[in-house]
Design a protein around this motif. Structure first.
Motif, PDB file in Angstrom:
ATOM      1  N   ALA A 168      68.919 -77.225  21.512  1.00  0.00           N
ATOM      2  CA  ALA A 168      69.663 -77.243  20.255  1.00  0.00           C
ATOM      3  C   ALA A 168      70.827 -78.230  20.320  1.00  0.00           C
ATOM      4  O   ALA A 168      71.076 -78.980  19.364  1.00  0.00           O
ATOM      5  N   LYS A 169      71.512 -78.242  21.456  1.00  0.00           N
ATOM      6  CA  LYS A 169      72.620 -79.196  21.611  1.00  0.00           C
ATOM      7  C   LYS A 169      72.110 -80.630  21.514  1.00  0.00           C
ATOM      8  O   LYS A 169      72.715 -81.484  20.835  1.00  0.00           O
ATOM      9  N   ALA A 170      71.004 -80.907  22.172  1.00  0.00           N
ATOM     10  CA  ALA A 170      70.431 -82.256  22.139  1.00  0.00           C
ATOM     11  C   ALA A 170      69.909 -82.595  20.747  1.00  0.00           C
ATOM     12  O   ALA A 170      70.047 -83.730  20.277  1.00  0.00           O
ATOM     13  N   ALA A 171      69.319 -81.615  20.063  1.00  0.00           N
ATOM     14  CA  ALA A 171      68.783 -81.858  18.723  1.00  0.00           C
ATOM     15  C   ALA A 171      69.892 -82.159  17.734  1.00  0.00           C
ATOM     16  O   ALA A 171      69.761 -83.049  16.877  1.00  0.00           O
ATOM     17  N   MET A 178      34.799 -77.344  15.691  1.00  0.00           N
ATOM     18  CA  MET A 178      35.107 -77.564  17.115  1.00  0.00           C
ATOM     19  C   MET A 178      36.621 -77.643  17.295  1.00  0.00           C
ATOM     20  O   MET A 178      37.302 -78.298  16.509  1.00  0.00           O
ATOM     21  N   PRO A 179      37.172 -76.977  18.292  1.00  0.00           N
ATOM     22  CA  PRO A 179      38.628 -77.011  18.495  1.00  0.00           C
ATOM     23  C   PRO A 179      39.153 -78.430  18.705  1.00  0.00           C
ATOM     24  O   PRO A 179      38.436 -79.316  19.180  1.00  0.00           O
ATOM     25  N   VAL A 180      40.423 -78.618  18.352  1.00  0.00           N
ATOM     26  CA  VAL A 180      41.073 -79.918  18.498  1.00  0.00           C
ATOM     27  C   VAL A 180      42.260 -79.782  19.444  1.00  0.00           C
ATOM     28  O   VAL A 180      42.740 -78.684  19.711  1.00  0.00           O
ATOM     29  N   TYR A 181      42.723 -80.921  19.959  1.00  0.00           N
ATOM     30  CA  TYR A 181      43.921 -80.922  20.808  1.00  0.00           C
ATOM     31  C   TYR A 181      44.628 -82.261  20.692  1.00  0.00           C
ATOM     32  O   TYR A 181      43.988 -83.321  20.727  1.00  0.00           O
ATOM     33  N   LYS A 182      45.939 -82.202  20.554  1.00  0.00           N
ATOM     34  CA  LYS A 182      46.785 -83.396  20.575  1.00  0.00           C
ATOM     35  C   LYS A 182      47.925 -83.151  21.551  1.00  0.00           C
ATOM     36  O   LYS A 182      48.678 -82.182  21.396  1.00  0.00           O
ATOM     37  N   ALA A 183      48.050 -83.984  22.552  1.00  0.00           N
ATOM     38  CA  ALA A 183      49.091 -83.796  23.571  1.00  0.00           C
ATOM     39  C   ALA A 183      50.476 -83.929  22.948  1.00  0.00           C
ATOM     40  O   ALA A 183      50.721 -84.853  22.162  1.00  0.00           O
ATOM     41  N   PRO A 184      51.414 -83.032  23.284  1.00  0.00           N
ATOM     42  CA  PRO A 184      52.757 -83.035  22.680  1.00  0.00           C
ATOM     43  C   PRO A 184      53.680 -84.090  23.307  1.00  0.00           C
ATOM     44  O   PRO A 184      54.708 -83.761  23.915  1.00  0.00           O
ATOM     45  N   VAL A 185      53.314 -85.353  23.168  1.00  0.00           N
ATOM     46  CA  VAL A 185      54.053 -86.437  23.830  1.00  0.00           C
ATOM     47  C   VAL A 185      55.481 -86.539  23.292  1.00  0.00           C
ATOM     48  O   VAL A 185      56.436 -86.693  24.052  1.00  0.00           O
ATOM     49  N   GLU A 186      55.638 -86.434  21.965  1.00  0.00           N
ATOM     50  CA  GLU A 186      56.980 -86.543  21.375  1.00  0.00           C
ATOM     51  C   GLU A 186      57.901 -85.454  21.897  1.00  0.00           C
ATOM     52  O   GLU A 186      59.080 -85.704  22.179  1.00  0.00           O
ATOM     53  N   ASP A 187      57.381 -84.251  22.014  1.00  0.00           N
ATOM     54  CA  ASP A 187      58.184 -83.123  22.485  1.00  0.00           C
ATOM     55  C   ASP A 187      58.628 -83.358  23.929  1.00  0.00           C
ATOM     56  O   ASP A 187      59.778 -83.079  24.288  1.00  0.00           O
ATOM     57  N   VAL A 188      57.729 -83.894  24.737  1.00  0.00           N
ATOM     58  CA  VAL A 188      58.046 -84.136  26.144  1.00  0.00           C
ATOM     59  C   VAL A 188      59.076 -85.254  26.284  1.00  0.00           C
ATOM     60  O   VAL A 188      60.012 -85.150  27.097  1.00  0.00           O
ATOM     61  N   THR A 189      58.934 -86.323  25.516  1.00  0.00           N
ATOM     62  CA  THR A 189      59.909 -87.422  25.628  1.00  0.00           C
ATOM     63  C   THR A 189      61.290 -86.969  25.156  1.00  0.00           C
ATOM     64  O   THR A 189      62.310 -87.404  25.704  1.00  0.00           O
ATOM     65  N   PHE A 190      61.332 -86.077  24.173  1.00  0.00           N
ATOM     66  CA  PHE A 190      62.612 -85.500  23.754  1.00  0.00           C
ATOM     67  C   PHE A 190      63.258 -84.745  24.910  1.00  0.00           C
ATOM     68  O   PHE A 190      64.463 -84.892  25.176  1.00  0.00           O
ATOM     69  N   LEU A 191      62.472 -83.958  25.619  1.00  0.00           N
ATOM     70  CA  LEU A 191      63.003 -83.211  26.763  1.00  0.00           C
ATOM     71  C   LEU A 191      63.502 -84.153  27.848  1.00  0.00           C
ATOM     72  O   LEU A 191      64.612 -83.984  28.379  1.00  0.00           O
ATOM     73  N   LEU A 192      62.695 -85.133  28.197  1.00  0.00           N
ATOM     74  CA  LEU A 192      63.060 -86.036  29.295  1.00  0.00           C
ATOM     75  C   LEU A 192      64.279 -86.876  28.944  1.00  0.00           C
ATOM     76  O   LEU A 192      65.199 -87.030  29.759  1.00  0.00           O
ATOM     77  N   ASN A 193      64.307 -87.441  27.752  1.00  0.00           N
ATOM     78  CA  ASN A 193      65.348 -88.401  27.400  1.00  0.00           C
ATOM     79  C   ASN A 193      66.602 -87.753  26.837  1.00  0.00           C
ATOM     80  O   ASN A 193      67.719 -88.161  27.159  1.00  0.00           O
ATOM     81  N   ASP A 194      66.449 -86.742  25.996  1.00  0.00           N
ATOM     82  CA  ASP A 194      67.591 -86.197  25.257  1.00  0.00           C
ATOM     83  C   ASP A 194      68.147 -84.910  25.850  1.00  0.00           C
ATOM     84  O   ASP A 194      69.359 -84.705  25.848  1.00  0.00           O
TER      85      ASP A 194
END
Length: 597
Positions: free
Chosen positions: A540-543, A1-17
């Motif tokens: 890339a600049k934020a990373a 059965m397919p799985v899914y995990k919401a990309p919360v870390e990726d989104v918080t990186f975008l919002l904050n950094d």
């Protein structure tokens, strides 16, 4: 059965950094969206999508919706309860003003939540998604009485909403519509006609459905200038807000579709149904465009969403499936074969999808922030720039991200080999569901023509020039940064190609409009590549900055930088191909006699 995990870390990186959301604390609702609150909201949203919505995705696809003899529609098992969990959690009104029962938080948070919902269960997510679009249209164009009477119940989730545009003989060309509205003499109208392809037009998840319907008032001009928008509830509403008798609107049949089986796509019959004018008479498209633009951005999110969930499952399979040995020698000598993720072609495929997904998510968040500025800022100049960007980016987000979303779902399916073609693995559902996003809310060819034919020239090209200037300034400010060289140089080349293509249209489309038509889709994708390249340069600049802080994020940031470099090296060069296609013009395309096709 397919799985899914919401990309919360990726989104918080975008919002904050990347976008530093705290810079927007002067806008209403942003000060309340503290980092801790945002993290809690996204965490709860992820939990709902992963644990409640996702398990129903495959079963909803298999079961579909059923139209009953009385015209009612039963949704798949579990959908009603999942919808109630969404509504009771306050998700419907996340960014709606508090006076109508919402939480008044930034709309960008709702945009992010739309991705999570659409990845976990696209068909189910369309029911609240369309309601949110109807809410947005009523907030802008509804009378105070309409807002007071309908919005609180819609925000609560007790009532849902739809948009009714398409008719059997009329899709994109709405000027051909035949649905008529006859004044009743009491301020209401009798609406009669047939609408098709109406998502969530009838279902069992809410006690009322508020239809927003395009119709022509008796005696109104022909064409789009004579179209009005009407609010037509499934069940009439008494003055005290209680439900009265059933209105003259019914689901005539359900469409049998390639995908999104769990969403009720209805033929809706209006037989003298009572409706009320929304906005001005004969200016219905003006009002409906609020909802259509909301919907187009949401559909762009759906393209990313299907790409993301398909990618996650493809990666899991590629790490698990044993097949052959690495070209440079066995990487897992203790196993009978290596997992297929060791193979360069598999890695290129997965990295292509990953690189597009992360850039697309950044583009969506940036667009969402511009939406908040356009609707909430008190600074007129800021509002104008943000509104310009919204107009310019809407066809790009919708057209490019859904084209790529389908392509990526197919790429992810390919990782499974023959198993990807077998329904039980779930990959074919992602492909089938992703396909509709390229078609509805304006087929992608129409989005490309909207971009080239209307958005580029609007206000003397103000929006596109602002974009050129912003990207150019970013490149100039950062071209001395050694760490950003792999990003700045390809971005400069890409923006140069986009400028050349824009200039070519200015010089060649006026004399022969077919030149614009023939190059529109390539231009839209060229623009999308540059926009995503810009997002990668900002990420890339934020990373690099986050990596330098030494806060334990080095591995994650290294992976992000490698993904961004892959985008710049392998995908960004396509801007040259797109430019070459555009500048060939339309002569050969239009030379073929119709009979020769």
């Amino acid at each position: 059965m397919p799985v899914y995990k919401a990309p919360v870390e990726d989104v918080t990186f975008l919002l904050n950094d990347v976008f530093s959301i705290e810079r927007y604390n002067n806008l209403p609702g942003f000060a309340e969206a503290t980092p801790d609150m945002v993290e809690a909201i996204l965490g709860e949203g992820a939990k709902l999508c992963e644990e409640v919505f996702a398990p129903l995705n495959r079963t909803g696809d298999l079961e579909g919706c059923t139209r009953n003899p009385d015209g009612s529609v039963t949704t798949p098992k579990g959908f009603k309860e999942a919808y109630e969990a969404y509504a009771s959690g306050g998700w419907m009104g996340l960014s709606v003003p508090e006076e109508y029962g919402g939480q008044g938080l930034p709309s960008v948070l709702n945009t992010i939540m739309q991705e999570f919902v659409s990845s976990s269960n696209l068909a189910l997510g369309m029911y609240p998604g369309l309601t949110q679009g109807a809410i947005a249209a009523l907030l802008v164009h509804g009378t105070q009485e309409q807002k007071t009477k309908y919005l609180p119940k819609m925000v609560e989730g007790a009532w849902t909403g739809t948009m009714n545009l398409t008719e059997p003989h009329c899709g994109t060309d709405l000027g051909l519509l035949k649905t008529k509205a006859v004044p009743n003499g009491d301020g209401s109208y009798a609406i009669s006609g047939t609408k098709i392809f109406i998502s969530a037009g009838e279902h069992d998840m809410a006690e009322n459905i508020v239809h927003l319907v395009l119709a022509r008032i008796e005696g109104a001009p022909q064409g789009t200038k004579g179209i009005s928008l009407f609010l037509v509830p499934k069940v009439l509403v008494n003055e005290d807000g209680s439900l009265a008798e059933r209105n003259g609107v019914a689901c005539g049949s359900l469409e049998h579709k390639m995908g999104i089986h769990g969403n009720a796509t209805c033929v809706m019959n209006y037989d003298g149904a009572k409706g009320w004018l929304v906005g001005e008479a004969n200016r219905g498209l003006n009002a409906m465009f609020v909802m259509m633009n909301e919907a187009r951005l949401a559909v762009g999110v759906q393209g990313l969403a299907q790409s993301e969930v398909a990618y996650q499952n493809a990666v899991a399979y590629a790490k698990d499936r044993l097949q052959g040995r690495s070209l440079t020698g066995a990487k897992f000598p203790d196993r009978p074969a290596d997992p297929i993720i060791v193979h360069p072609d598999v890695r290129q495929t997965l990295l292509t999808v990953k690189a597009i997904n992360e850039a697309a998510r950044a583009l969506i968040v940036w667009t969402g922030l511009n939406s908040d500025i356009a609707h909430r800022s008190s600074d007129e100049a800021q509002r104008q720039v943000a509104d310009d960007y919204m107009g310019l980016l809407t066809p790009v987000v919708k057209g490019v991200l859904t084209d790529l979303g389908f392509d990526n779902a197919v790429k992810a399916q390919q990782m499974f080999g023959g198993h990807g073609y077998i329904e039980e693995w779930g990959m074919s559902q992602f492909v089938r569901d992703a396909r509709i996003a390229m078609i509805y809310e304006g087929a992608n060819g129409i989005q490309a023509m909207d971009l080239v034919g209307r958005k580029l020239a609007k206000d003397g090209g103000r929006a596109i020039m602002t974009f050129f200037n912003e990207v150019g300034a970013f490149c100039q400010e950062n071209e001395g940064d050694e760490n950003l060289k792999p990003f700045i140089a390809p971005l400069q080349q890409g923006i140069g190609h986009l400028q050349q293509a824009t200039m070519w249209f200015m010089q060649n489309a006026m004399a022969n409009p077919n030149n614009a038509g023939a190059g529109a889709t390539d231009y839209m994708h060229l623009f999308g590549l540059v926009a995503m390249g810009y997002m990668w340069a900002k990420m890339a600049k934020a990373a690099n900055a986050k990596r330098a802080q030494g806060n334990g994020a080095a591995d994650r940031m290294d992976a992000k930088l490698l993904t961004g470099r892959f985008f710049m090296e392998r995908l960004m060069p396509e801007t040259a191909t797109r430019l070459a296609r555009i500048t060939t013009g339309a002569d050969v395309t239009m030379a073929m006699p119709m009979e020769a096709f």
